[in-house]
Design a protein around this motif. Structure first.
Motif, PDB file in Angstrom:
ATOM      1  N   GLN A 223       0.854  -1.177   0.000  1.00 28.63           N
ATOM      2  CA  GLN A 223       0.000   0.000   0.000  1.00 28.63           C
ATOM      3  C   GLN A 223       0.899   1.240   0.000  1.00 28.63           C
ATOM      4  O   GLN A 223       1.871   1.302   0.753  1.00 28.63           O
ATOM      5  N   TYR A 224       0.549   2.217  -0.847  1.00 29.99           N
ATOM      6  CA  TYR A 224       1.384   3.406  -1.018  1.00 29.99           C
ATOM      7  C   TYR A 224       0.587   4.666  -0.672  1.00 29.99           C
ATOM      8  O   TYR A 224      -0.602   4.760  -0.973  1.00 29.99           O
ATOM      9  N   TRP A 225       1.283   5.643  -0.110  1.00 31.97           N
ATOM     10  CA  TRP A 225       0.723   6.962   0.132  1.00 31.97           C
ATOM     11  C   TRP A 225       1.644   7.995  -0.523  1.00 31.97           C
ATOM     12  O   TRP A 225       2.854   8.050  -0.214  1.00 31.97           O
ATOM     13  N   GLY A 253      -7.913   3.128  -4.987  1.00 38.29           N
ATOM     14  CA  GLY A 253      -7.438   4.229  -4.175  1.00 38.29           C
ATOM     15  C   GLY A 253      -8.555   4.933  -3.439  1.00 38.29           C
ATOM     16  O   GLY A 253      -9.734   4.580  -3.549  1.00 38.29           O
ATOM     17  N   ALA A 256      -8.242  11.856  -0.018  1.00 41.58           N
ATOM     18  CA  ALA A 256      -7.318  12.267   1.044  1.00 41.58           C
ATOM     19  C   ALA A 256      -8.108  12.252   2.352  1.00 41.58           C
ATOM     20  O   ALA A 256      -8.989  13.083   2.565  1.00 41.58           O
ATOM     21  N   ASP A 258      -6.599  11.521   5.631  1.00 41.52           N
ATOM     22  CA  ASP A 258      -5.804  11.592   6.857  1.00 41.52           C
ATOM     23  C   ASP A 258      -5.093  12.924   7.032  1.00 41.52           C
ATOM     24  O   ASP A 258      -4.036  12.997   7.657  1.00 41.52           O
ATOM     25  N   GLY A 263      -0.934  12.197   3.105  1.00 41.66           N
ATOM     26  CA  GLY A 263      -0.824  11.708   1.748  1.00 41.66           C
ATOM     27  C   GLY A 263      -2.129  11.121   1.244  1.00 41.66           C
ATOM     28  O   GLY A 263      -3.169  11.194   1.908  1.00 41.66           O
ATOM     29  N   VAL A 264      -2.078  10.554   0.057  1.00 46.10           N
ATOM     30  CA  VAL A 264      -3.241   9.941  -0.589  1.00 46.10           C
ATOM     31  C   VAL A 264      -2.875   8.505  -0.925  1.00 46.10           C
ATOM     32  O   VAL A 264      -1.867   8.244  -1.580  1.00 46.10           O
ATOM     33  N   LYS A 265      -3.716   7.576  -0.506  1.00 44.79           N
ATOM     34  CA  LYS A 265      -3.402   6.155  -0.606  1.00 44.79           C
ATOM     35  C   LYS A 265      -3.853   5.565  -1.936  1.00 44.79           C
ATOM     36  O   LYS A 265      -4.952   5.829  -2.427  1.00 44.79           O
TER      37      LYS A 265
END
Length: 374
Positions: A223-225, A253, A256, A258, A263-265
């Protein structure tokens, strides 16, 4: 000497935590066993968010379970006084014949789910951060969004403990053996007995359930942010989404969710490598990040920016990517959720509680019988 427990639940991640919650709420004497800490990040039920959707491209047969799951998410939120489910809308886009688009449309039509069909221009106009290729189309539904995995597990465990469940952590289960009048569970810190056991071990299913001969594959997924160069504000009102390219590669995905530093996952859907859950490689390479960034550039170019973080987790996948839920004698098994199970957590818990206490369930689970795999 009789056992103090009616049911033992092995594994207290997403499915196991929901199962002990439902059993305890019914007054069942239940013991829950977990090898790690509550709501841990060593398995599959972590990462801050999971997509929840109803227009289900995997198979329309899942829709009745999803409708019940939504009810139970709302019930758990109320009982635990915590936010678990957030509706953002959901967008499922790709070529007209793609699994993501065509499968979502089929489920929406078959179950009369409210939805819209958008062409590429309409998608770009409504959601400026998303830029589908010419000729791509999308299903949009309002009743989609995300759930919080760690908060969900913690809430279910808290509710179970409130209703009398005995929950024990830091105990590794060695084996599960049926006896003449019950089940014995041997752990790293003692042996426990009960009339029935529910085994929901996540990525440890291939080893703990090896006698069943299930063809399960444990996969490492990342999982990337990313931090958008223009800030997260343009992504705040985005829907959750699944995007499929002509070659079949899918990403999913989130908005935003958090704050400005979160960031955006985004992540690939089903591009994993074989993994050992006891020795998972938690180092994400530059090459992996570059591959994700290149894919994001196609569909969400304004998201391409510095990496905030990258976190591996695991899928436990069956050959047909459908779940395994079955009861045989004194053992109920729930595993092989194939990367799309978390949205079902509360209803899977209800199903497992049904099977453990009555031997059957009113929910449609014929698709998940393990006999199809052997």
């Amino acid at each position: 000497m009789s056992s103090p427990y009616d049911v033992i639940v092995v594994g207290l991640g997403g499915m196991g935590s929901a199962t002990v919650r439902h059993l305890a709420a019914r007054g069942v004497r239940v013991l829950g066993l977990e090898q790690f800490t509550p709501a841990h990040d060593r398995g599959s039920s972590h990462g801050g968010s999971r997509v929840i959707r109803q227009s289900y491209f995997e198979d329309p047969a899942y829709v009745p379970l999803l409708l019940r799951a939504y009810e139970l998410w709302e019930e758990a939120e109320k009982d635990a006084s915590v936010d678990l489910l957030t509706l953002t809308g959901g967008l499922y886009l790709g070529p007209e014949r793609s699994t993501t688009f065509a499968g979502s449309l089929r489920a929406a039509q078959e179950w009369d789910l409210p939805h819209e069909v958008l062409d590429a221009r309409a998608v770009r106009e409504r959601f400026p951060t998303i830029t589908p290729a010419a000729g791509e189309v999308a299903v949009y539904e309002e009743r989609a969004g995300f759930v919080r995995p760690e908060a969900t597990v913690a809430a279910h465990l808290d509710l179970a403990a409130r209703d009398g469940a005995d929950l024990r952590f830091g105990l590794q289960v060695r084996d599960v053996v049926e006896t003449g009048d019950g089940v014995t569970v041997r752990t790293s810190d003692g042996t426990f007995t009960a009339g029935h056991v529910v085994v929901s071990p996540g990525a440890w299913a291939p080893s703990l359930l090896r006698d069943l001969g299930l063809p399960l594959r444990v996969e490492r997924q990342v999982q990337y942010w990313f931090a958008p160069p223009g800030g997260v504000e343009p992504f705040v009102d985005n829907p959750v989404y699944v995007s499929e390219q002509a070659g079949g590669a899918q990403i999913y995905g989130f908005p935003a969710i958090d704050g400005p530093r979160g960031g955006v996952k985004v992540a690939f859907f089903r591009r994993g490598t074989d993994a050992d859950p006891d020795a998972l490689d938690r180092v994400v390479t530059d090459a992996e990040v570059d591959e994700m960034r290149a894919r994001v550039a196609d569909t969400l170019p304004s998201l391409v920016g510095p990496l905030v973080k990258a976190v591996p987790c695991m899928y436990t996948t069956t050959p047909d990517e459908h779940f395994v839920i079955r009861r045989r004698d004194r053992v109920t098994v729930a595993c092989g959720f194939s990367g799309h199970g978390f949205k079902f957590v509360p209803v899977i818990g209800e199903i497992c509680a049904d099977l453990a206490t009555t031997g059957t369930t009113a929910h449609p689970i014929g698709l998940f019988d393990s006999e199809r795999l052997t």
